[in-house]
Enzyme design. Structure first.
Site, short mmCIF file in Angstrom:
data_model
loop_
_atom_site.label_atom_id
_atom_site.label_comp_id
_atom_site.label_asym_id
_atom_site.label_seq_id
_atom_site.Cartn_x
_atom_site.Cartn_y
_atom_site.Cartn_z
N ASN A 1 4.59 1.93 3.57
CA ASN A 1 3.26 1.66 3.02
C ASN A 1 2.92 2.50 1.79
OD1 ASN A 1 0.17 1.01 3.24
ND2 ASN A 1 0.31 3.25 3.38
N TYR B 1 2.99 -1.21 -12.15
CA TYR B 1 2.66 -1.55 -10.77
C TYR B 1 3.09 -2.96 -10.36
CZ TYR B 1 0.08 -2.12 -6.42
OH TYR B 1 -0.26 -2.38 -5.12
N LYS C 1 6.15 -4.00 -7.49
CA LYS C 1 6.00 -4.76 -6.24
C LYS C 1 6.90 -5.99 -6.25
CE LYS C 1 2.98 -2.08 -4.14
NZ LYS C 1 3.31 -1.32 -2.92
N ASP D 1 7.42 12.96 1.94
CA ASP D 1 7.15 12.53 0.56
C ASP D 1 8.27 11.57 0.21
OD1 ASP D 1 7.14 12.23 -2.22
OD2 ASP D 1 6.40 14.26 -2.56
N THR E 1 -10.23 0.93 -1.00
CA THR E 1 -9.60 2.21 -0.65
C THR E 1 -9.65 3.09 -1.90
OG1 THR E 1 -7.40 1.55 -1.40
CG2 THR E 1 -7.93 1.04 0.88
P1 NAP Z 1 -4.42 4.77 -0.93
O1 NAP Z 1 -5.68 4.82 -0.15
O2 NAP Z 1 -4.35 5.36 -2.29
O3 NAP Z 1 -3.25 5.37 -0.03
C1 NAP Z 1 -1.95 5.50 -0.53
C2 NAP Z 1 -1.17 6.37 0.40
O4 NAP Z 1 0.16 6.53 -0.13
C3 NAP Z 1 -1.76 7.79 0.53
O5 NAP Z 1 -1.61 8.24 1.84
C4 NAP Z 1 -0.90 8.58 -0.42
O6 NAP Z 1 -0.84 9.97 -0.12
C5 NAP Z 1 0.43 7.93 -0.15
N1 NAP Z 1 1.46 8.29 -1.11
C6 NAP Z 1 1.43 8.17 -2.46
N2 NAP Z 1 2.56 8.69 -3.00
C7 NAP Z 1 3.30 9.15 -1.95
C8 NAP Z 1 4.54 9.79 -1.83
N3 NAP Z 1 5.27 10.12 -2.92
N4 NAP Z 1 5.01 10.10 -0.60
C9 NAP Z 1 4.29 9.80 0.49
N5 NAP Z 1 3.08 9.24 0.46
C10 NAP Z 1 2.60 8.91 -0.76
O7 NAP Z 1 -3.95 3.23 -1.16
P2 NAP Z 1 -4.00 1.96 -0.20
O8 NAP Z 1 -4.94 1.00 -0.81
O9 NAP Z 1 -4.15 2.34 1.21
O10 NAP Z 1 -2.52 1.39 -0.48
C11 NAP Z 1 -1.51 1.39 0.50
C12 NAP Z 1 -0.45 0.39 0.07
O11 NAP Z 1 -1.06 -0.91 -0.05
C13 NAP Z 1 0.19 0.70 -1.27
O12 NAP Z 1 1.57 0.42 -1.21
C14 NAP Z 1 -0.49 -0.27 -2.23
O13 NAP Z 1 0.33 -0.61 -3.33
C15 NAP Z 1 -0.71 -1.46 -1.31
N6 NAP Z 1 -1.78 -2.38 -1.72
C16 NAP Z 1 -3.07 -1.96 -1.78
C17 NAP Z 1 -4.06 -2.86 -2.15
C18 NAP Z 1 -5.52 -2.46 -2.21
O14 NAP Z 1 -6.33 -3.27 -2.70
N7 NAP Z 1 -5.92 -1.31 -1.73
C19 NAP Z 1 -3.73 -4.20 -2.47
C20 NAP Z 1 -2.40 -4.58 -2.43
C21 NAP Z 1 -1.43 -3.67 -2.03
P3 NAP Z 1 -1.86 11.05 -0.85
O15 NAP Z 1 -3.16 10.96 -0.10
O16 NAP Z 1 -1.14 12.34 -0.68
O17 NAP Z 1 -1.98 10.61 -2.28
#
Ligand code: NAP
Length: 239
Positions: free
Chosen positions: A80, A159, A163, A53, A194
């Site tokens: 990530n 947010y 970033k 975490d 996602t």
């Molecule tokens: P996601 O499906 O919500 O996955 C986020 C992951 O981060 C999950 O595994 C979550 O775990 C984990 N997490 C959250 N808080 C945490 C903590 N305190 N300790 C450890 N793990 C933690 O989101 P995603 O879209 O894959 O996003 C991944 C990254 O890409 C993020 O940094 C996000 O800001 C970035 N991003 C995403 C997008 C997009 O469009 N999806 C665009 C730009 C940037 P749990 O399952 O336990 O919650």
């Protein structure tokens, strides 16, 4: 053998980064804050599960200890894990500071906490790479360009600034690690379908695997690769 650690990898983009590294022959420590979710995902992609975490000092210290004891080095760190926080209460005029604090705790301090804990093991690698998963919304250039769609998104104090701060942290680590040959870069995965975006109703067709591609590229840079940059699929993203 290359050892990589990916945070927040039980689902979404992180899971695809882990899977992509496994496909490249890398030994991947697939990190999740929930042990069961992490174990399932790790089994599915052929990685090793690790509980981590990013907001918890003890959890991060234990993970770093495990890395040190088992492998004595870390070749790739992908920061990530990230959260968007509650969107309504990050709008100027409607702020809940606890929400802002939690977003920064995860997206900024979490990255510093993990990178600090892993840095002794990154320094033991011959060619370590750190990839910070940022976002295009962290670009002040995009946010202030009337011609860019991001300048038309609702103003938000959690947010996007988290970033932007992560990008600044990336530059500082790139400077600090330069003499050790550790390359540190920020990536923008682009809007992907996602759990992160599922309630936004944006009809996003880009997949988590699409978003993982740029992180995989920066995680596997050669010795002549860049450091201290912010990139997406197309190339350099302005700060
Ligand atoms: P996601 O499906 O919500 O996955 C986020 C992951 O981060 C999950 O595994 C979550 O775990 C984990 N997490 C959250 N808080 C945490 C903590 N305190 N300790 C450890 N793990 C933690 O989101 P995603 O879209 O894959 O996003 C991944 C990254 O890409 C993020 O940094 C996000 O800001 C970035 N991003 C995403 C997008 C997009 O469009 N999806 C665009 C730009 C940037 P749990 O399952 O336990 O919650």
């Amino acid at each position: 053998m290359t050892i990589a650690l990916v945070t927040g990898a039980n689902k979404g983009i992180g899971r695809e980064i882990a899977a992509g590294l496994v496909a490249r022959g890398v030994t991947v420590l697939l990190c999740a804050r929930d042990a069961e979710l992490g174990a399932t995902a790790a089994q599915e992609v052929g990685a090793r599960p690790m509980v981590l975490d990013v907001t918890d000092d003890g959890s991060v210290r234990a993970a770093a200890r495990e890395v040190g004891e088992r492998w004595g080095r870390l070749d790739v760190l992908v920061n990530n894990a990230g959260i968007s926080g509650d969107l309504a209460s990050q709008a100027p005029g409607r702020i809940d500071l606890a929400n802002v604090r939690q977003v920064f705790e995860t997206n900024v301090l979490g990255v510093i906490r993990v990178t600090e804990a892993m840095s002794p093991w990154l320094r033991r690698s011959d060619a370590a790479r750190v990839v910070n998963v940022s976002s295009g919304v962290g670009s002040l250039g995009h946010q202030t360009d009337p011609g860019h769609y991001m300048s038309g998104l609702p103003a938000s104090l959690a947010y996007p600034p988290s970033k932007t701060a992560l990008n600044a942290v990336t530059v500082q680590y790139a400077r600090a690690f330069a003499r050790d040959g550790i390359l540190v870069n920020a990536v923008a995965p682009g809007a992907c379908a996602t759990d992160f975006t599922k309630d936004l109703g944006l009809g996003i067709t880009r997949t988590a695997a699409d978003g993982a591609a740029v992180a995989l590229r920066m995680a596997t840079l050669g010795a002549d690769g860049p450091t201290g940059t912010f990139v997406d699929d197309e190339g350099t993203v302005r700060w």
